[in-house]
Enzyme design. Structure first.
Site, PDB file in Angstrom:
ATOM      1  N   ASP A  32       0.032   5.199   0.651  1.00  0.00           N
ATOM      2  CA  ASP A  32      -0.160   6.230   1.678  1.00  0.00           C
ATOM      3  C   ASP A  32      -0.064   5.592   3.062  1.00  0.00           C
ATOM      4  O   ASP A  32      -0.749   4.615   3.352  1.00  0.00           O
ATOM      5  CB  ASP A  32      -1.534   6.893   1.521  1.00  0.00           C
ATOM      6  CG  ASP A  32      -1.651   7.651   0.210  1.00  0.00           C
ATOM      7  OD1 ASP A  32      -1.135   8.776   0.134  1.00  0.00           O
ATOM      8  OD2 ASP A  32      -2.245   7.098  -0.739  1.00  0.00           O
TER       9      ASP A  32
ATOM     10  N   ASP B 219       0.880  -1.151   0.000  1.00  0.00           N
ATOM     11  CA  ASP B 219       0.000   0.000   0.000  1.00  0.00           C
ATOM     12  C   ASP B 219       0.934   1.222   0.000  1.00  0.00           C
ATOM     13  O   ASP B 219       2.108   1.103   0.370  1.00  0.00           O
ATOM     14  CB  ASP B 219      -0.879  -0.032   1.258  1.00  0.00           C
ATOM     15  CG  ASP B 219      -1.701   1.228   1.390  1.00  0.00           C
ATOM     16  OD1 ASP B 219      -2.381   1.586   0.417  1.00  0.00           O
ATOM     17  OD2 ASP B 219      -1.645   1.859   2.463  1.00  0.00           O
TER      18      ASP B 219
HETATM   19 MG   LIG Z   1      -2.590   3.370   3.472  1.00  0.00          MG
END
Ligand SMILES: [Mg+2]
Length: 306
Positions: free
Chosen positions: A28, A26
């Site tokens: 962010d 992932d």
């Molecule tokens: Mg995230």
């Protein structure tokens, strides 16, 4: 069986990283926060890549194209990534629609330019992305003529979301053969200092409420995003690590798809939340427990030393 989450360090870390063929990240809260890279993250990824690990990036954010993600990785000093290593919910939604729409079918889109660009790249005819044609006239959506080719409504991150667009979406969805698709259900996007803005999940919910239907969701925790990675790179779930900062998206998808799951504490989740889920008897909560955690993916560096 109760899941147990432990810190990934020492020999356990060396073993887990030696077994892995691929890692899905992932973005962010894991690789960066806003425009600031997580310290040490780029070096950890560079070492993983130097050891021949396949790196892919899976993000629910639908406001950027694959190319824009590849460019951000480059800008923040991460190893060069090809756009095909990036699986954003905009790209994956376009991929889904390119297969699900009937010949000649088009999508009505609540979303921005990136979503439109990914649909173009996948050859999906679409309309609606960007500002509404008659901003300021809230009821344009109640009166505007409908495009007869529309067979799907796609809801993504749309900063021009309006009552008028909601009207149009509902009118298309009154046709039973019109699909309803959402890029993701994230309900909030956290900002620095504990603040937040509403996420795409709020917009999906609005359309679902009006249409009295449940949307097909593309992003994590849906396994569709992982299926997209597999169809591109043929990775083995048993030798793949999913790295994320959210339990109800990243970790849940990883657990549901049979991946090893690793939580980083550089994003939205605290260890206390993991411990609470671990202590619960509820199977749904057990499914949110990762196999491992680290404070930051920079903590993997010692295990990647020669
Ligand atoms: Mg995230």
């Amino acid at each position: 069986m109760a899941r147990r989450c432990r810190r990934l360090e020492g020999e356990v870390a060396r073993g887990a990283l030696a077994r892995a063929e691929a890692l899905l990240f992932d973005c962010d809260g894991v690789l960066w926060r806003g425009e600031a890279a997580v310290p040490g993250a780029a070096e950890a990824l560079a070492r993983l890549e130097a050891r021949g690990r396949r790196l892919c990036y899976v993000t629910n954010n639908s406001s950027r194209t694959r190319e824009a993600y590849a460019e951000k990785l480059r800008r923040l000093g991460f190893p060069a990534a090809a756009p095909r290593q990036v699986f954003g919910s905009a790209h994956c939604a376009a991929r889904y629609l390119s297969r699900a729409l009937p010949p000649g079918g088009a999508a009505y889109v609540l979303g921005g330019a990136a979503l439109g660009a990914e649909l173009d790249a996948a050859g999906v005819p679409h309309l609606g992305a960007g500002p509404a044609p008659a901003p300021g006239h809230a009821l344009f959506g109640a009166r505007a003529p409908l495009e007869p080719a529309v067979r799907a409504v796609l809801v993504g991150y749309d900063e021009h979301f309006s009552y008028g667009k909601l009207c149009l979406a509902l009118r298309y969805l009154l046709r039973e053969d019109c699909l309803l698709l959402g890029t993701n259900r994230d309900h909030r996007l956290p900002l620095e200092g504990g603040s937040a803005v509403p996420g795409t999940g709020c917009l999906v919910k609005a359309v679902e409420t009006a249409a009295e239907r449940e949307a097909v969701i593309i992003g994590k925790p849906s396994r569709y995003m992982f299926d997209c990675v597999v169809s591109e790179f043929n990775i083995d779930p048993a030798r793949t690590i999913m790295v994320g900062d959210r339990l109800d998206t990243d970790i849940l998808m990883g657990n549901n798809c049979g991946l090893t799951t690793l939580l980083t504490l550089t994003g939205v989740t605290t260890l206390k939340e993991v411990e609470d889920h671990m202590a619960s008897d509820c199977p749904e909560r057990q499914n949110l427990v990762p196999d491992y955690y680290v404070d930051s993916i920079a903590d993997l560096l010692p295990a990647l030393q020669d």
